[in-house]
Design a protein around this motif. Structure first.
Motif, PDB file in Angstrom:
ATOM      1  N   ALA A  18      23.453 -88.258  90.872  1.00 11.80           N
ATOM      2  CA  ALA A  18      22.511 -88.618  91.932  1.00 11.80           C
ATOM      3  C   ALA A  18      22.951 -88.068  93.287  1.00 11.80           C
ATOM      4  N   LYS A  19      24.216 -88.201  93.603  1.00  8.18           N
ATOM      5  CA  LYS A  19      24.719 -87.723  94.899  1.00  8.18           C
ATOM      6  C   LYS A  19      24.619 -86.202  94.980  1.00  8.18           C
ATOM      7  N   ASN A  20      24.924 -85.505  93.901  1.00  6.30           N
ATOM      8  CA  ASN A  20      24.828 -84.043  93.903  1.00  6.30           C
ATOM      9  C   ASN A  20      23.378 -83.594  94.090  1.00  6.30           C
ATOM     10  N   ILE A  21      22.448 -84.255  93.436  1.00 10.62           N
ATOM     11  CA  ILE A  21      21.036 -83.893  93.566  1.00 10.62           C
ATOM     12  C   ILE A  21      20.574 -84.089  95.010  1.00 10.62           C
ATOM     13  N   SER A  22      21.015 -85.159  95.643  1.00 11.27           N
ATOM     14  CA  SER A  22      20.514 -85.481  96.986  1.00 11.27           C
ATOM     15  C   SER A  22      21.212 -84.697  98.103  1.00 11.27           C
ATOM     16  N   LEU A  23      22.309 -84.014  97.812  1.00 14.63           N
ATOM     17  CA  LEU A  23      23.061 -83.314  98.856  1.00 14.63           C
ATOM     18  C   LEU A  23      22.227 -82.312  99.653  1.00 14.63           C
ATOM     19  N   THR A  24      21.301 -81.659  99.009  1.00 12.06           N
ATOM     20  CA  THR A  24      20.532 -80.614  99.687  1.00 12.06           C
ATOM     21  C   THR A  24      19.273 -81.143 100.360  1.00 12.06           C
ATOM     22  N   ASN A  25      18.985 -82.408 100.175  1.00 12.71           N
ATOM     23  CA  ASN A  25      17.752 -82.949 100.747  1.00 12.71           C
ATOM     24  C   ASN A  25      17.911 -84.403 101.158  1.00 12.71           C
ATOM     25  N   LEU A  26      18.925 -84.662 101.946  1.00 13.94           N
ATOM     26  CA  LEU A  26      19.210 -86.029 102.388  1.00 13.94           C
ATOM     27  C   LEU A  26      18.047 -86.641 103.164  1.00 13.94           C
ATOM     28  N   GLU A  27      17.255 -85.808 103.843  1.00 15.90           N
ATOM     29  CA  GLU A  27      16.128 -86.347 104.605  1.00 15.90           C
ATOM     30  C   GLU A  27      15.106 -87.044 103.708  1.00 15.90           C
ATOM     31  N   GLN A  28      15.043 -86.658 102.442  1.00 19.65           N
ATOM     32  CA  GLN A  28      14.097 -87.274 101.513  1.00 19.65           C
ATOM     33  C   GLN A  28      14.576 -88.628 101.001  1.00 19.65           C
ATOM     34  N   VAL A  29      15.869 -88.886 101.085  1.00 16.24           N
ATOM     35  CA  VAL A  29      16.409 -90.136 100.536  1.00 16.24           C
ATOM     36  C   VAL A  29      17.095 -90.985 101.602  1.00 16.24           C
ATOM     37  N   SER A  30      16.821 -90.693 102.871  1.00  9.61           N
ATOM     38  CA  SER A  30      17.471 -91.471 103.928  1.00  9.61           C
ATOM     39  C   SER A  30      16.495 -91.761 105.058  1.00  9.61           C
ATOM     40  N   SER A  31      16.869 -92.731 105.841  1.00 12.11           N
ATOM     41  CA  SER A  31      16.095 -93.096 107.015  1.00 12.11           C
ATOM     42  C   SER A  31      17.057 -93.604 108.076  1.00 12.11           C
ATOM     43  N   LYS A  32      16.942 -93.067 109.278  1.00 15.07           N
ATOM     44  CA  LYS A  32      17.790 -93.466 110.398  1.00 15.07           C
ATOM     45  C   LYS A  32      19.276 -93.352 110.062  1.00 15.07           C
ATOM     46  N   GLN A  38      18.120 -96.398  96.218  1.00 11.33           N
ATOM     47  CA  GLN A  38      17.041 -96.492  95.225  1.00 11.33           C
ATOM     48  C   GLN A  38      16.270 -95.159  95.175  1.00 11.33           C
ATOM     49  N   ALA A  39      15.970 -94.604  96.340  1.00  9.76           N
ATOM     50  CA  ALA A  39      15.266 -93.313  96.399  1.00  9.76           C
ATOM     51  C   ALA A  39      16.139 -92.202  95.824  1.00  9.76           C
ATOM     52  N   GLU A  40      17.441 -92.265  96.111  1.00 11.47           N
ATOM     53  CA  GLU A  40      18.375 -91.265  95.599  1.00 11.47           C
ATOM     54  C   GLU A  40      18.409 -91.297  94.069  1.00 11.47           C
ATOM     55  N   HIS A  41      18.464 -92.483  93.503  1.00  9.91           N
ATOM     56  CA  HIS A  41      18.500 -92.610  92.041  1.00  9.91           C
ATOM     57  C   HIS A  41      17.162 -92.217  91.412  1.00  9.91           C
ATOM     58  N   LYS A  42      16.066 -92.539  92.095  1.00  3.31           N
ATOM     59  CA  LYS A  42      14.752 -92.152  91.582  1.00  3.31           C
ATOM     60  C   LYS A  42      14.630 -90.630  91.521  1.00  3.31           C
ATOM     61  N   GLN A  43      15.124 -89.970  92.557  1.00  7.37           N
ATOM     62  CA  GLN A  43      15.105 -88.509  92.599  1.00  7.37           C
ATOM     63  C   GLN A  43      15.955 -87.931  91.456  1.00  7.37           C
ATOM     64  N   ALA A  44      17.118 -88.512  91.218  1.00  9.11           N
ATOM     65  CA  ALA A  44      18.002 -88.048  90.140  1.00  9.11           C
ATOM     66  C   ALA A  44      17.387 -88.316  88.770  1.00  9.11           C
ATOM     67  N   GLU A  45      16.727 -89.456  88.611  1.00  8.89           N
ATOM     68  CA  GLU A  45      16.060 -89.757  87.336  1.00  8.89           C
ATOM     69  C   GLU A  45      14.970 -88.740  87.038  1.00  8.89           C
TER      70      GLU A  45
END
Length: 164
Positions: A18-32, A38-45
């Motif tokens: 999950a962390k590797n998948i989100s590394l290139t697009n943190l803006e999609q799984v983060s806020s402020k 939950q969003a990070e895991h959904k993206q990885a799933e």
């Protein structure tokens, strides 16, 4: 860019899938500045499902995945960015035949969807089978440009070696 050496340049081996998948697009799984796990895991799933990554779950460390599944994670993190240009450097190096077929199918699918694929490969059958146009580089310069349907391995090898 999917690098030639996925373990040194494409992944953070100690981190989860999950962390590797989100590394290139943190803006999609983060806020402020805070990651929404939950969003990070959904993206990885989604990546696990879409790319058929064989893993115990989104929390599995990528170093414990097979080479083919590690390569899918590297590709998956760029798919999550919704980019339309992919530079794939030796995308099938060090993976088994079944994983190669899956990577080839993924590349073809991306191309069918309109993505631009730049495939860098030292394997001539791979280049001939996957590419529409082939550029041969020698000593940092373009040594030849061919349509794959009008060229064979012998011509490419001669061009690569600088033999006329």
């Amino acid at each position: 860019y999917v690098p030639e050496d996925r373990q040194l340049q494409g992944l953070v081996l100690k981190l989860s899938l999950a962390k590797n998948i989100s590394l290139t697009n943190l803006e999609q799984v983060s806020s402020k500045g805070m990651i929404n796990f939950q969003a990070e895991h959904k993206q990885a799933e989604k990546a696990i499902k879409d790319l058929r990554i064989k893993a115990t779950g989104t929390d599995q460390e990528v170093r414990n995945l097979s080479g083919g599944n590690q390569q899918k994670v590297v590709i998956g993190k760029w798919l999550a960015c919704q980019t339309d240009i992919f530079i794939l450097d030796e995308p099938t190096r060090g993976i088994d035949v079944a994983a190669k077929v899956e990577i080839y199918n993924l590349i073809n699918s991306l191309a069918d969807q309109g993505a631009t694929i730049i495939l860098i490969s030292s394997e001539l059958p791979e280049v001939l089978g996957m590419c529409d146009k082939i550029m041969v580089m020698r000593e940092g310069r373009i040594n030849g440009l061919f349509e794959s349907k009008k060229v064979n391995q012998e011509i490419l090898l001669k061009c690569e070696l600088g033999v006329e």
